[in-house]
Design a protein around this motif. Sequence first.
Motif, short mmCIF file in Angstrom:
data_model
loop_
_atom_site.label_atom_id
_atom_site.label_comp_id
_atom_site.label_asym_id
_atom_site.label_seq_id
_atom_site.Cartn_x
_atom_site.Cartn_y
_atom_site.Cartn_z
N PHE A 54 0.83 -1.21 0.00
CA PHE A 54 0.00 0.00 0.00
C PHE A 54 0.86 1.26 0.00
CE2 PHE A 54 -2.81 3.16 1.93
CZ PHE A 54 -3.87 3.07 1.05
N TRP A 108 2.06 1.64 -3.39
CA TRP A 108 0.89 1.92 -4.21
C TRP A 108 0.57 3.42 -4.17
CZ3 TRP A 108 -1.76 -2.09 -6.66
CH2 TRP A 108 -3.03 -1.80 -7.17
N GLU A 109 0.54 3.95 -2.96
CA GLU A 109 0.26 5.38 -2.81
C GLU A 109 1.42 6.20 -3.34
OE1 GLU A 109 -2.54 6.80 -1.83
OE2 GLU A 109 -3.39 4.80 -1.72
N GLY A 147 1.27 6.43 -6.98
CA GLY A 147 0.16 7.30 -7.34
C GLY A 147 0.57 8.76 -7.22
N ASN A 176 -7.56 7.39 -9.08
CA ASN A 176 -6.79 6.39 -8.33
C ASN A 176 -7.25 6.30 -6.89
OD1 ASN A 176 -4.68 4.84 -9.64
ND2 ASN A 176 -4.04 6.81 -10.44
N ARG A 177 -7.69 7.42 -6.35
CA ARG A 177 -8.18 7.39 -4.96
C ARG A 177 -9.37 6.45 -4.84
NH1 ARG A 177 -4.59 8.05 -1.95
NH2 ARG A 177 -6.20 7.78 -0.37
N ASP A 212 -8.03 3.17 -4.71
CA ASP A 212 -7.29 2.95 -3.46
C ASP A 212 -8.21 2.65 -2.31
OD1 ASP A 212 -5.11 3.46 -4.90
OD2 ASP A 212 -4.75 5.48 -4.14
N GLY A 218 -9.00 -1.89 -6.38
CA GLY A 218 -7.72 -1.17 -6.37
C GLY A 218 -6.99 -1.39 -7.68
N LYS A 239 -5.67 1.40 -10.51
CA LYS A 239 -4.26 1.57 -10.87
C LYS A 239 -4.00 1.12 -12.29
CE LYS A 239 -1.58 2.88 -7.98
NZ LYS A 239 -1.64 4.34 -7.74
#
Lengths: 635, 106, 168
Positions: free
Chosen positions: A139, A142-143, A146, A173-174, A177, A223, A227
């Motif tokens: 994660f 991942w963030e 992003g 993307n949020r 997420d 998710g 992405k």
Amino acid sequence: MKALIPLIPFLPLLGFVLNGLFGRRMSKAAVAAIGCGALLGSLLLSAACFNQVAATGPMHTVAYNFLTVDSLRIDFSFLVDQLSVWMMLIVTGVGFLIHVYSIGYMHGDEGFWKFFAYLNLFIFSMLLLVMGDNLVMLFFGWEGVGLCSYLLIGFWYANKDFSKAARKAFIMNRIGDLGLLLGIFLVFKTFGSLTYSEIFARIDSVQPAPEILTAICLLLFVGAIGKSAQIPLYTWLPDAMAGPTPVSALIHAATMVTAGIYLVARCHPLYSLSPDALQIVAFTGLATSIFAVLIGLRQNDIKKVLAYSTVSQLGLMFVALGMGAYATAMFHVTTHAFFKALLFLGAGSVIHALGGEQDIRQMGGLRKALPVTFWVFLIGAFAISGFPLMAGFFSKDEIFANTYAAGGRWWWGLAGLGGLLTAIYMCRLLFVTFFGTFRGTEEQKHHLHESPAVMTLPLIVLAVLSALGGFLNTPHFLHLGTPQWMAHFLEPVLRNTNLRHGGAPHHLAESTEWTLMAFTTSLALLVIAAAYWVYAVRRSVPLADAAQVRLTRLLANKFYVDELYDLLFVKPLEKLSQILFYFADTWAIDGLVNGVGRGVEAVGARFRKLQNGNIEYYLLAMVAGAVLLFLTLHL
Amino acid sequence: MLEVVKNIPIDYYVYLSSLLFCIGVFGVLIRRNAIVVLMCVELMLNAVNLLLAAFSTYLSDAQGQILVFFIMVVAAAEAAVGLGILVMIFRNTKTTDIYSLDNLKF
Amino acid sequence: MSLSLAVFLILGLASVIFSLLMVFTKNPVHSVIFLILTFFSIAGQYVLLNAQFLAVVHIIVYAGAIMVLFLFVLMLLNLNSAAEPKQSARWKLGAAIAAGMLLVTLVGALKGGIQIAVPENTNPQVGLAQNLGRVLFTDFVVPFEIAGILFLAAMVGAVLLAKRDVKL
């Protein structure tokens, strides 16, 4: 070796820190040396890891304990197994080539140092994503990717449209997420752990209900949708082309967008237990694949075409995942990283030569002016179209074969249709750009030049990889090299499973495989020939926007999806916020706040008369108080 | 045993000093001249002094009378500073009426 | 009725009357005179209580110093009954009720509540200067010094306040 593993992500982080803090005052050569050097270090270390993993198996190392709460223990730890080392090689390898390319592409840009700092930060985040041994690390990465994607799409933030595109990507993307986060929560609630190995080891003992498993898989998949730009959250990716072209190549084609594939592949033990979830994954992938291809047919912006082709190729990878062909999907991730990076960088070379022009209708005949770019672009386009023995040929063929084996005729037909249409518009792009006569302005024609070696060398390397990358994983029946080498390498972590046939890998008769391959290949060749005829020999040029009619207009306008989202989500939200602004904010909240203020003021206006400044009055009150005190004490 | 201790109950001193104290309070409350108010405060202090002296004698303990000295010290200092302030106020407002000193309001 | 009780009652009555007069007199100069008389009757109480030194100090400090200071200020400011501000009758009534209630409560609270153990052998020397001096300069030497500092501060403050246009 183990002790050096944390260095792999932290070298790019160091590069980011150095370039970010001091890059402004350093020469461009120093910035480039730091940026590329950090990545080269990571690449070499990854290669060493690869050797080690191939020889002795997975490695695991804990950098430090991140946090411990009751039974939840999250380590900042790295898992280097066959899957992650493979991704590390792709990320650092393709990343390094693109870094080198960027030296040439961005040489005239003021934000040169910033660009390299961001790129290094991106590589760091991406490596965290693939190397982490738990979902929290994933994660983080991942963030992080992003964020970098946002920063790099909006790199030329002075342009309003570009920063809007960056925001769009970030918001889209949020949404994804959120799904991922919920999925992670549900995983923890169900399995009591966030570390992959523990989660998968506890599947048997926990015996979660199928609905829970499906929910986890779908949430994680949300998710991945965000992405990896699948329906319905794909619209950010074409807009993300606002960023500099190396960014499009690195982030929005080769690496970051495949994070969704990696996530599903990494969690495949969960997905394999949930056929429903896999079905949805496959269906989403197929729909996206065809949808994006149709839009791509009528796009005239060289980068937009490539963007839609990325979306559709990602869809194809999800089809493979949905069919249980995890290793095949990873194979396509690999070849796609090669040829899509090549195509984007080639497109970047064209744009660079034309001084920023992106509309293919303004190009044409560039073959002679940009020979190297032409040849590598040709290889890339043929590779993605499935020209025999090139990278895309093997990986796509394997996906089709798996689709046929696990999904049946209809799935195979539709997936194949997507592949076929890909060949059409990639060849259209190739021929319209490089054949015919030059259609740009005289000034552009005057300035046409081949890119410098620092840009063409990475192109050539990628072209070789695109041409030969398919031999990493040749099918058995062709008896070329070491058949299924990559699948064998990944086998300890991932293997293709066919849920229809009790989890065993698919087995088609050799004759069937031959037939399938011959069918798709001959169609692809036919399409390439037809495209050559139409666009190179007859030199027809795509129509101007105004001249589009009906279906083509629908396609050119991307099925009006952006407008639809605008109508369905953005407009109602704006209306809602206006209503909320008037009623909730202005009336209720402001009223409450101001009311409290006015109330205090009004009460104060009355009570302040008590403070009349007369000391005797105060004394009287004091005496009265004393009397009361005595009374309460003594009665 | 002293004559006074034998013949006068301590309660009498308590009542007397309470009465004097309340007269002082009363004076503070009804007078508007700041100087007279200060004088009433002195009266209140004296009421307390009287009680302290009485207890000191009844208990045959010198500490009570020592305390009276300290109260005198405070009273003298208070009178000096208080009257200094009053002179200052009078110089600025031409009055010692405490009602004119109500700027510290609202 | 013993002699000492008679003296106590006379002195007490005098102090109450003088203090009431002090409160009610319009002319502030007269108020000062009545307050001095009150102090004298209180000094008599001190003598009755066998605290002779205290009585002497009381006269010197209060009647001799403080009240002279008051008088001096009154004269300096030239205040007389004509300049005396008038208080409203309603306020006077309120003040009387408040003070009266305070008295009632105080007396009610203290009535019969005082139990002191009077020692059999009381020391008649307690109130003499020798004894007080010893206690003051042994047990209370620190507060004594602090009182000196207080005086110094008060003196400086008073001078500063009363002086015109002090340049600091």
